[in-house]
Write a protein that holds these residues in place. Structure first.
Motif, PDB file in Angstrom:
ATOM      1  N   GLU A 135       0.837  -1.190   0.000  1.00  0.00           N
ATOM      2  CA  GLU A 135       0.000   0.000   0.000  1.00  0.00           C
ATOM      3  C   GLU A 135       0.881   1.251   0.000  1.00  0.00           C
ATOM      4  O   GLU A 135       1.968   1.261   0.576  1.00  0.00           O
ATOM      5  CB  GLU A 135      -0.903   0.008   1.232  1.00  0.00           C
ATOM      6  CG  GLU A 135      -1.861  -1.163   1.290  1.00  0.00           C
ATOM      7  CD  GLU A 135      -2.827  -1.183   0.126  1.00  0.00           C
ATOM      8  OE1 GLU A 135      -3.614  -0.229  -0.005  1.00  0.00           O
ATOM      9  OE2 GLU A 135      -2.786  -2.161  -0.644  1.00  0.00           O
ATOM     10  N   LYS A 182     -20.575  -5.724   7.504  1.00  0.00           N
ATOM     11  CA  LYS A 182     -19.198  -5.281   7.375  1.00  0.00           C
ATOM     12  C   LYS A 182     -18.304  -5.987   8.389  1.00  0.00           C
ATOM     13  O   LYS A 182     -18.773  -6.484   9.408  1.00  0.00           O
ATOM     14  CB  LYS A 182     -19.103  -3.758   7.585  1.00  0.00           C
ATOM     15  CG  LYS A 182     -19.936  -2.962   6.582  1.00  0.00           C
ATOM     16  CD  LYS A 182     -19.699  -1.463   6.726  1.00  0.00           C
ATOM     17  CE  LYS A 182     -20.492  -0.683   5.686  1.00  0.00           C
ATOM     18  NZ  LYS A 182     -20.114   0.750   5.650  1.00  0.00           N
ATOM     19  N   CYS A 186      -3.782  -2.386   4.857  1.00  0.00           N
ATOM     20  CA  CYS A 186      -4.921  -1.902   4.081  1.00  0.00           C
ATOM     21  C   CYS A 186      -5.923  -1.196   4.995  1.00  0.00           C
ATOM     22  O   CYS A 186      -6.173  -1.638   6.110  1.00  0.00           O
ATOM     23  CB  CYS A 186      -5.618  -3.056   3.360  1.00  0.00           C
ATOM     24  SG  CYS A 186      -4.574  -3.927   2.175  1.00  0.00           S
ATOM     25  N   THR A 187      -6.509  -0.125   4.504  1.00  0.00           N
ATOM     26  CA  THR A 187      -7.535   0.614   5.243  1.00  0.00           C
ATOM     27  C   THR A 187      -8.681   0.950   4.305  1.00  0.00           C
ATOM     28  O   THR A 187      -8.511   0.980   3.082  1.00  0.00           O
ATOM     29  CB  THR A 187      -6.980   1.928   5.820  1.00  0.00           C
ATOM     30  OG1 THR A 187      -6.609   2.803   4.749  1.00  0.00           O
ATOM     31  CG2 THR A 187      -5.768   1.677   6.703  1.00  0.00           C
ATOM     32  N   VAL A 188      -9.849   1.202   4.879  1.00  0.00           N
ATOM     33  CA  VAL A 188     -10.992   1.740   4.118  1.00  0.00           C
ATOM     34  C   VAL A 188     -11.501   2.956   4.877  1.00  0.00           C
ATOM     35  O   VAL A 188     -11.257   3.094   6.086  1.00  0.00           O
ATOM     36  CB  VAL A 188     -12.115   0.691   3.945  1.00  0.00           C
ATOM     37  CG1 VAL A 188     -11.633  -0.488   3.113  1.00  0.00           C
ATOM     38  CG2 VAL A 188     -12.630   0.204   5.289  1.00  0.00           C
ATOM     39  N   PRO A 240     -14.659  -2.745   6.164  1.00  0.00           N
ATOM     40  CA  PRO A 240     -14.792  -3.343   4.834  1.00  0.00           C
ATOM     41  C   PRO A 240     -16.153  -4.019   4.664  1.00  0.00           C
ATOM     42  O   PRO A 240     -16.624  -4.712   5.567  1.00  0.00           O
ATOM     43  CB  PRO A 240     -13.655  -4.366   4.789  1.00  0.00           C
ATOM     44  CG  PRO A 240     -12.685  -3.903   5.840  1.00  0.00           C
ATOM     45  CD  PRO A 240     -13.500  -3.255   6.901  1.00  0.00           C
ATOM     46  N   LEU A 300     -10.684  -6.693   0.160  1.00  0.00           N
ATOM     47  CA  LEU A 300     -11.391  -5.856   1.130  1.00  0.00           C
ATOM     48  C   LEU A 300     -10.468  -5.284   2.199  1.00  0.00           C
ATOM     49  O   LEU A 300     -10.824  -4.326   2.880  1.00  0.00           O
ATOM     50  CB  LEU A 300     -12.504  -6.656   1.812  1.00  0.00           C
ATOM     51  CG  LEU A 300     -13.653  -7.149   0.936  1.00  0.00           C
ATOM     52  CD1 LEU A 300     -14.761  -7.709   1.817  1.00  0.00           C
ATOM     53  CD2 LEU A 300     -14.187  -6.054   0.048  1.00  0.00           C
TER      54      LEU A 300
END
Length: 405
Positions: free
Chosen positions: A76, A241, A260-262, A267, A293
């Motif tokens: 990332e 989620k 990883c992030t959202v 997610p 995700l």
């Protein structure tokens, strides 16, 4: 060569409760370090228990590249973000006397219950950085009260369960709610067989179908959802989620083990009934052409694997009274149930209450509940509610077939 470094600290104090008294405690402090390096589409991993020596771990991870373990090297990009929740719930030095005082008051309110099991105070912090300039840090605290209650003289190992977890200890609210459950336990109630709203803690039901949201099974055609990504297959009320948001998943890390992030730290598997994604790592996402995700997990010395951090259902009502007006079944203990390969779910319910307009009114005899996967989360899904009856709680409801055991 690309590189990731992870440092994780976990502290916990667990109190053992027997007959309403704290008789022992266990305190654990653990720090781990991980270095993962990537080169030529391969991964090398090295980990340690204790304070990490990054240079030494890096050298070992480079040596591990010789094993030729295939893995995508796409890290990332640059991002700096912190979510630090450092405020103490209860000072560790006061934990035992505060909890014993709570148990004493609970025992006075619920004199026919013999209370046992665990109370845990936890703290965790995770720091992540990679060679692409990403730096993340997350920390949080949680308190969990997990008490099993035996009706004195019943001869059973336990008869019901009193539980809660969160980041704010509200003693009065817990005593009030547990008192309501105690009163309902000693009030006999009954219900005729038929279809009723059934209220669950969401994971009680979802856990029986979680495998259908696993990327490998989805790609192999072994999931009931195989081939349905992007389609509306559930109720428009349903949004599911993986909860990595510390505001609702107390003590959870807001990023996965691959950094990883959202945006909302949750997610999505399902959004308003549309099937959006499955549990993946970067490797499985690339291998099967699936969306990643950001739900990966890993042992401190292991290759990333699929993970699941916490279940979040989008609330559809402000209270239980609004969610299930009228008569409903509230499930407390349901052990021994399962789902068939075609998605039919059934379970015996060893402990349940009758509800009227969102309030507990009495204890039901042993019953069975059942339903189908696509029906339970489709036409029979009624919705979810947060923070009722207690702050931090989440309950969901579906129409189900109810029969006498």
């Amino acid at each position: 060569m690309e590189k990731e470094f992870i440092r994780e600290t976990q502290n916990s104090v667990t109190l053992n409760v027997t007959a309403g008294k704290i008789d022992s405690f266990r305190q654990i402090e653990r720090t781990t370090g991980t270095v993962r390096v990537y080169e030529n589409d391969c991964i090398g991993v090295a980990g340690c228990l204790g304070e990490p020596d990054e240079a030494e771990l890096t050298a070992r991870a480079k040596e591990a590249l010789s094993f030729g373990i295939p893995y995508p090297c796409k890290l990332e990009g640059a991002l700096e973000k912190e979510e630090l929740h450092e405020e103490e719930i209860i000072p560790v030095s006061e934990f035992i006397p505060v909890m014993q005082g709570f148990l004493d008051r609970l025992g006075e309110r619920c004199p026919k219950f013999a209370l046992s099991n665990k109370i845990m105070l936890s703290y965790g912090k995770t720091e992540y950085r990679n060679s692409m300039g990403r730096r993340l840090a997350s920390s949080g605290r949680s308190l969990s009260v997990e008490l099993i209650a035996q009706n004195r003289g019943s001869g059973n190992l336990f008869d019901t369960f009193l539980g809660w977890s969160g980041e704010r200890f509200d003693e009065e609210a817990l005593l009030k709610q547990f008192g309501k459950e105690y009163d309902a336990f000693y009030t006999a109630a009954d219900i005729e067989p038929g279809r009723y709203p059934v209220v669950f803690e969401p994971f009680t039901l979802f856990s029986s179908f979680q495998q259908h949201f696993v990327g490998d099974l989805y790609a192999a055609g072994a999931s009931l959802l195989s081939g349905k990504l992007g389609s509306r297959v559930f109720s428009e009320k349903l949004t599911v989620k993986d909860d990595m948001n510390p505001k609702t998943s107390y003590g959870c890390c807001f990023f996965d083990t691959e950094g990883c992030t959202v945006p909302d730290m949750r997610p999505s598997f399902v959004e308003n009934g549309v099937f959006k994604g499955v549990l993946t790592t970067k490797k499985t996402a690339e291998l099967y052409g699936l969306p990643n995700l950001g739900t990966a997990s890993a042992a401190y010395d292991g290759v990333p694997d699929i993970g699941f951090h916490g279940l979040y259902l989008e609330p559809t009502a402000g209270s239980l009274r609004e969610l299930v007006p009228g008569r409903a079944v509230c499930v407390v203990v349901a052990a021994g149930g399962d789902a068939t390969p075609d998605g039919h779910y059934a379970t015996p319910v060893q402990m349940a209450y009758l509800m009227e307009n969102g309030e507990l009114v009495g204890r039901l005899p042993n019953i069975n509940v059942s339903g189908g996967f696509f029906e339970l989360f489709g036409r029979d899904y009624l919705g979810a509610v947060r923070d009722d009856p207690l702050k931090g709680s989440m309950l969901s409801a579906c129409m189900m077939d109810v029969s006498k055991a």
